[in-house]
Write an enzyme that holds these catalytic residues in place. Structure first.
Site, mmCIF file in Angstrom:
data_model
loop_
_atom_site.group_PDB
_atom_site.id
_atom_site.type_symbol
_atom_site.label_atom_id
_atom_site.label_comp_id
_atom_site.label_asym_id
_atom_site.label_seq_id
_atom_site.Cartn_x
_atom_site.Cartn_y
_atom_site.Cartn_z
ATOM 1 N N GLN A 163 -21.886 -23.657 10.559
ATOM 2 C CA GLN A 163 -22.896 -22.642 10.858
ATOM 3 C C GLN A 163 -24.202 -23.400 11.064
ATOM 4 O O GLN A 163 -24.870 -23.799 10.107
ATOM 5 C CB GLN A 163 -22.998 -21.640 9.710
ATOM 6 N N THR A 164 -24.531 -23.610 12.329
ATOM 7 C CA THR A 164 -25.637 -24.497 12.662
ATOM 8 C C THR A 164 -26.998 -23.962 12.238
ATOM 9 O O THR A 164 -27.934 -24.733 12.054
ATOM 10 C CB THR A 164 -25.659 -24.764 14.181
ATOM 11 N N CYS A 165 -27.105 -22.641 12.070
ATOM 12 C CA CYS A 165 -28.407 -22.083 11.694
ATOM 13 C C CYS A 165 -28.796 -22.477 10.274
ATOM 14 O O CYS A 165 -29.981 -22.452 9.917
ATOM 15 C CB CYS A 165 -28.417 -20.563 11.841
ATOM 16 N N THR A 166 -27.805 -22.849 9.454
ATOM 17 C CA THR A 166 -28.087 -23.227 8.068
ATOM 18 C C THR A 166 -27.597 -24.638 7.744
ATOM 19 O O THR A 166 -27.551 -25.018 6.570
ATOM 20 C CB THR A 166 -27.434 -22.231 7.086
ATOM 21 N N ASN A 167 -27.220 -25.407 8.765
ATOM 22 C CA ASN A 167 -26.692 -26.769 8.550
ATOM 23 C C ASN A 167 -25.542 -26.751 7.542
ATOM 24 O O ASN A 167 -25.507 -27.536 6.599
ATOM 25 C CB ASN A 167 -27.797 -27.715 8.059
#
Length: 209
Positions: free
Chosen positions: A173-177
């Site tokens: 989930q790239t928005c939260t690394n």
């Protein structure tokens, strides 16, 4: 120019595009690029068309937006203070170094195991070993997969969560690394699935086992 184009094997592709009847307007917003009548793009004026389009996209079309951004930026931090840095230095400060450099100590500081994982978990230890073994290209792909940025931005942290689903494929989930990892039975299994996941570079790559 015409002689160079006709002698180029890509001419047929260009000719096919021109036959679509492109006018001198922005293909996205349909903003006219010329005052007065709008001509059709042909082999004789395509360079003019491309120059006008570039000018609209990179100069005239974004001038007011950029000016507003700069005004807002100056309200928080005087942009003149940035003159002390070169463009390369600013890029490194904001975007990180071009080369992705990490060692065991660095990985321990940026990786945050959670959901049942600890730094002593075999899966986390294998992950670190695989990250250390990655070449520069693979490291950038890994960061792109997990963080959506192929560089180590200052302050980067990666949360590695124990995945309890049926899939054996790592997801992110790239928005939260956030990197979701199943509990793997071997380092080889982790390597195979991780490399396949980052090769897709989808951020939410998912596959049923």
């Amino acid at each position: 120019y015409q002689r160079r184009v006709h002698g180029n094997p890509k001419w047929d592709h260009l000719r096919a595009i021109l036959q679509c009847g492109i006018d001198f307007v922005d293909p996205i917003t349909e903003t006219p690029l010329l005052d007065g009548p709008t001509p059709t793009v042909d082999i004789n004026n395509i360079i003019t068309y491309l120059k006008l389009l570039r000018k609209l996209w990179l100069q005239d079309g974004v001038f007011h937006q950029f000016a507003a951004f700069r005004e807002g930026f100056d309200d928080v931090f005087p942009s003149s203070s940035l003159n002390a840095f070169s463009p390369l230095e600013l890029c490194q400060l904001i975007c990180g170094e071009q080369d992705v450099i990490w060692d065991t100590s660095k990985l321990t500081s940026i990786i945050s195991p959670t959901g049942g994982f600890t730094h002593e978990s075999p899966t986390i230890k294998w992950l670190k070993e695989e990250m250390l073994a990655m070449d520069q290209s693979t490291r950038r792909k890994f960061l792109q997969f997990v963080c959506a940025v192929p560089r180590m931005i200052p302050g980067t942290r990666i949360e590695v969560i124990k995945w309890h689903g049926t899939s054996r494929m790592p997801t992110s989930q790239t928005c939260t690394n956030q990197l979701n990892l199943p509990v793997f039975s071997s380092q080889e299994e982790l390597r195979t699935n991780l490399l396949e996941a980052i090769a897709h570079d989808g951020g939410f790559h998912e596959r049923q086992a």
